[in-house]
Structures are given as C-alpha cells and as structure tokens.
Design an enzyme around this catalytic site. Structure first.
Site, short mmCIF file in Angstrom:
data_model
loop_
_atom_site.label_atom_id
_atom_site.label_comp_id
_atom_site.label_asym_id
_atom_site.label_seq_id
_atom_site.Cartn_x
_atom_site.Cartn_y
_atom_site.Cartn_z
N LYS A 17 -27.90 37.03 19.90
CA LYS A 17 -27.77 38.23 20.74
C LYS A 17 -29.04 38.45 21.58
O LYS A 17 -28.97 38.95 22.70
CB LYS A 17 -27.48 39.47 19.89
CG LYS A 17 -26.09 39.49 19.24
CD LYS A 17 -24.97 39.50 20.26
CE LYS A 17 -23.62 39.79 19.61
NZ LYS A 17 -22.49 39.53 20.54
N ALA A 49 -14.26 40.42 13.66
CA ALA A 49 -15.57 39.75 13.66
C ALA A 49 -16.54 40.49 12.74
O ALA A 49 -17.29 39.87 11.98
CB ALA A 49 -16.12 39.68 15.08
N GLY A 66 -11.89 37.83 24.77
CA GLY A 66 -12.24 38.21 23.40
C GLY A 66 -11.28 39.17 22.72
O GLY A 66 -11.68 39.84 21.76
N ASP A 108 -11.27 28.22 24.90
CA ASP A 108 -12.33 28.13 23.92
C ASP A 108 -13.62 27.93 24.74
O ASP A 108 -13.74 26.92 25.46
CB ASP A 108 -12.08 26.93 22.99
CG ASP A 108 -13.16 26.78 21.94
OD1 ASP A 108 -14.33 27.13 22.22
OD2 ASP A 108 -12.85 26.28 20.84
N VAL A 109 -14.56 28.86 24.64
CA VAL A 109 -15.72 28.82 25.53
C VAL A 109 -16.68 27.67 25.24
O VAL A 109 -17.63 27.47 26.00
CB VAL A 109 -16.49 30.17 25.52
CG1 VAL A 109 -15.65 31.29 26.08
CG2 VAL A 109 -17.01 30.49 24.12
N SER A 166 -9.86 44.85 18.60
CA SER A 166 -10.94 44.16 19.33
C SER A 166 -11.58 45.09 20.35
O SER A 166 -10.88 45.83 21.06
CB SER A 166 -10.39 42.94 20.08
OG SER A 166 -9.93 41.97 19.18
N GLN A 226 -8.92 32.38 22.47
CA GLN A 226 -9.51 31.11 22.02
C GLN A 226 -8.50 30.02 21.72
O GLN A 226 -8.74 28.85 22.02
CB GLN A 226 -10.39 31.34 20.80
CG GLN A 226 -11.07 30.09 20.35
CD GLN A 226 -11.89 30.22 19.08
OE1 GLN A 226 -12.59 29.30 18.70
NE2 GLN A 226 -11.83 31.34 18.42
N THR A 285 -13.96 45.66 13.16
CA THR A 285 -13.13 44.67 13.86
C THR A 285 -13.07 43.42 12.98
O THR A 285 -13.78 43.33 11.97
CB THR A 285 -13.75 44.28 15.22
OG1 THR A 285 -15.02 43.66 14.95
CG2 THR A 285 -13.94 45.47 16.14
N TYR A 331 -27.53 39.68 9.50
CA TYR A 331 -27.12 39.27 10.85
C TYR A 331 -27.77 37.94 11.23
O TYR A 331 -27.16 37.13 11.91
CB TYR A 331 -27.45 40.36 11.89
CG TYR A 331 -26.26 41.22 12.15
CD1 TYR A 331 -25.92 42.21 11.25
CD2 TYR A 331 -25.44 41.03 13.26
CE1 TYR A 331 -24.81 43.00 11.45
CE2 TYR A 331 -24.33 41.81 13.47
CZ TYR A 331 -24.02 42.79 12.56
OH TYR A 331 -22.91 43.56 12.76
P1 NAP Z 1 -13.18 40.50 17.49
O1 NAP Z 1 -12.03 41.38 17.79
O2 NAP Z 1 -13.08 39.60 16.32
O3 NAP Z 1 -13.55 39.66 18.80
C1 NAP Z 1 -14.40 38.53 18.78
C2 NAP Z 1 -13.76 37.51 19.68
O4 NAP Z 1 -14.57 36.35 19.84
C3 NAP Z 1 -12.42 37.01 19.12
O5 NAP Z 1 -11.42 37.17 20.10
C4 NAP Z 1 -12.71 35.54 18.85
O6 NAP Z 1 -11.55 34.72 18.91
C5 NAP Z 1 -13.66 35.26 19.99
N1 NAP Z 1 -14.27 33.95 19.89
C6 NAP Z 1 -14.99 33.43 18.86
N2 NAP Z 1 -15.30 32.14 19.13
C7 NAP Z 1 -14.76 31.87 20.37
C8 NAP Z 1 -14.73 30.71 21.19
N3 NAP Z 1 -15.32 29.55 20.82
N4 NAP Z 1 -14.08 30.77 22.38
C9 NAP Z 1 -13.49 31.92 22.79
N5 NAP Z 1 -13.47 33.04 22.05
C10 NAP Z 1 -14.11 33.01 20.86
O7 NAP Z 1 -14.51 41.37 17.22
P2 NAP Z 1 -15.33 42.41 18.13
O8 NAP Z 1 -16.15 43.16 17.17
O9 NAP Z 1 -14.41 43.12 19.05
O10 NAP Z 1 -16.32 41.46 18.95
C11 NAP Z 1 -16.47 41.52 20.36
C12 NAP Z 1 -17.95 41.45 20.74
O11 NAP Z 1 -18.59 42.68 20.35
C13 NAP Z 1 -18.74 40.33 20.07
O12 NAP Z 1 -19.66 39.79 20.99
C14 NAP Z 1 -19.49 41.07 18.96
O13 NAP Z 1 -20.66 40.40 18.55
C15 NAP Z 1 -19.79 42.35 19.72
N6 NAP Z 1 -20.21 43.48 18.86
C16 NAP Z 1 -19.41 43.91 17.86
C17 NAP Z 1 -19.82 44.97 17.06
C18 NAP Z 1 -18.98 45.45 15.91
O14 NAP Z 1 -19.51 46.13 15.02
N7 NAP Z 1 -17.69 45.15 15.88
C19 NAP Z 1 -21.05 45.62 17.31
C20 NAP Z 1 -21.84 45.17 18.38
C21 NAP Z 1 -21.41 44.09 19.14
P3 NAP Z 1 -10.84 34.31 17.49
O15 NAP Z 1 -10.25 35.57 16.93
O16 NAP Z 1 -9.85 33.29 17.89
O17 NAP Z 1 -11.92 33.76 16.62
#
Ligand code: NAP
Length: 266
Positions: free
Chosen positions: A164, A197, A15, A66-67, A21, A42, A195, A157
């Site tokens: 989740k 996402a 991820g 890609d998961v 990230s 991915q 981030t 959300y």
């Molecule tokens: P991020 O940097 O955008 O990371 C999300 C990752 O998911 C990206 O690397 C994305 O790849 C990958 N992904 C999406 N679809 C995929 C697939 N089919 N196969 C493989 N990888 C895939 O954002 P992040 O905030 O660090 O997110 C990491 C985790 O933390 C997520 O589970 C998110 O829900 C969780 N989270 C985030 C927050 C927040 O506020 N940021 C709070 C609580 C929890 P691509 O870039 O190629 O799409």
C-alpha cells in the site's frame, strides 16, 4: 448547486467480487448520477455475480481481467475502447497478498510473496493507468483504495502495508505525469470494512473493533462513507482541484497520536 450529473460519462470499476465489495459501493452513486460503467473481474467464476448485480444498469460492460496479465489488461482496455469510446473514470479497488504474509512475521516474507503482493496491489495501478490515459481524451479521474498500514505498522498487515505504501507513492507519480492531460489520481485510505478481502486478514475482527472503538467518532466507517468520497474525488465538480492526494475515511483514527488507557480521563 453541487448536484452531480454524470450523464454521458464513462467509468471503469475494477474489483467487484460481491455486493460487500468497496468497488460495488463506489459504483452505486456513479451509476445513480448517470455514468455508464464497465466492470472488470478477475476470473470467469465471478461473471454470474456481476451479471446479477448489474442487471438493472443500462449499458453495463463486463470484462474479465486478472491484473497480473498484460494480455488481459490489453484485452480489457480494447473492450472498454470499443464499447465506450472515451473513458472518464477509473476505480481501482483490488489487492492481494499471499496468506503466508499475513500469518507470519514480516521479517519472514519470501521474495515471491513480496513480488506477488507488489504486482497485484501496487503495479496494477500503473499498468491500468498506462492503458486508461489514452482513452481519457477529455481528462478524467482515478481513485485507488489504500489503508493506514501504508505508513504505520498495523500488526498482521505486513506485506500488504508495504504494497500500500508503494501504491500511494505510485498514485502520486501517476498524478504528476498525467496532470497535464487533465487526469487526476487520488487514493482513499479507508478504515476497516467487512469485505471478503478483509476477512482473509488474520485478526481482522480485533482490528475492526479497535479501529471503531478508538476512533475520534467512536464508530467504524460504512461502505457509504467511502462511496461518497469516491464520488466527490471522481467528479470534477466537487474534486476538480484535488490530485496526488491520500484522503482518510476512518472516522479520525489516523490522526490520533496517543491512546489513553481504558478508564483514564480524556
Ligand atoms: P473485495 O471485495 O474482496 O475486493 C478485492 C478485489 O481484488 C476482489 O474483487 C479480488 O478478486 C480482486 N483481485 C485480487 N487479485 C486480483 C487480480 N490478480 N486481478 C484482478 N483482481 C484481483 O475486498 P475490498 O475490501 O472491497 O477491497 C477493495 C480494495 O479496498 C483493496 O485494495 C483493499 O486493500 C482496499 N481496502 C479495504 C479495506 C477493508 O477494510 N475492506 C480497508 C482499506 C482498503 P477475487 O475476488 O477474484 O479475488
């Protein structure tokens, strides 16, 4: 006494999109403690970024995955097995729900969008641990990332909150199944962090301000807050007795039952 030395340990980090990230933040202390890391991304478009980020990491392994593809998952774990032999840690930090699910009211969620969000954001942890467990021959630890919307309604959300909830429940069942093999599985429920996402979520700016301003500590969390807990949960030295748990890193926001109006005496 509690210095963490992960020399000789191998971890898979899933991820990382860029240096913001959460997966990348978690990878830092793991690498600093001496663990050798594999990173999955991915699509091939992300490889140059990963190559740049990991340039100073000795022995880093990079592999596309890609998961949603069983073939790509099989190929990833074949690579990890070939390059690393044994696996000790898994960082599952990925999620996706189609934009319409954030933009429209939850009641309108389409069947295909539900399936996509569940597949990428919840089933992927199960698919990953199915393949990781046979490589964790000396036990191990996995961490996934969740959010408060799993158990409370957080506007916008929507479907991601439902995914989740499934992720957290899956984490507990995985912890139950894999516990006898010495494999621990936990979730970190993180407060909002800026981030890629997060920015794709409608109204994220408001939510970010609200979460920080109203938290017990009157601040937003930082990447390092999440990374520190992940290191503790992954390391047997600090987190060895913890499994099947969701731990909040949100400056206390989740534990408040009622907010007083602005200006009211607290
Ligand atoms: P991020 O940097 O955008 O990371 C999300 C990752 O998911 C990206 O690397 C994305 O790849 C990958 N992904 C999406 N679809 C995929 C697939 N089919 N196969 C493989 N990888 C895939 O954002 P992040 O905030 O660090 O997110 C990491 C985790 O933390 C997520 O589970 C998110 O829900 C969780 N989270 C985030 C927050 C927040 O506020 N940021 C709070 C609580 C929890 P691509 O870039 O190629 O799409």
């Amino acid at each position: 006494m509690y210095g963490i030395d992960l020399t000789g340990k191998n971890g898979l980090v899933m991820g990382v999109t860029n240096q913001r990230s959460l997966a990348w933040a978690i990878a830092q202390p793991l690498a600093e403690a001496g663990a050798r890391l594999a990173f999955s991304y991915q699509g091939e478009r992300l490889r140059p970024t990963l190559e740049k980020l990991t340039a100073g990491m000795e022995g880093a392994v990079l592999a596309e995955c890609d998961v949603t593809s069983d073939d790509q998952l099989d190929a990833l774990f074949a690579t990890v097995g070939r390059e690393m032999g044994r696996l000790d840690y898994v960082v599952h930090a990925l999620a996706y729900a189609p934009p319409a699910t954030f933009e429209n009211p939850f009641v309108q969620v389409a069947r295909d969008d539900w399936k996509t969000a569940m597949d990428v954001s919840a089933y992927s942890l199960v698919a990953v641990m199915q393949r990781a467990a046979p490589l964790m021959t000396e036990g191990g630890s996995a961490v996934t990332l969740s959010y408060l919307a799993a158990e409370r309604v957080v506007p916008h959300y929507n479907m991601m909150g439902v995914a989740k909830a499934a992720l957290e429940a899956s984490m507990r069942y995985l912890a139950y199944d894999l516990g006898p093999q010495g494999i621990r599985v936990n979730a970190i429920s993180a407060g909002p962090v800026r981030t890629v996402a997060a920015r794709s979520i409608k109204g994220f700016g408001d939510l970010y301000g609200e979460a920080g301003g109203r938290s017990m500590m009157k601040r937003n969390i930082e990447h390092e807050d999440v990374a520190g807990l992940a290191l503790a949960l992954l390391s047997d030295r600090l987190g060895g007795g913890i499994t099947g748990e969701t731990i909040y890193v949100d400056a206390g926001y989740h534990a408040i039952g009622m907010f007083l109006p602005e200006g009211a005496e607290g």
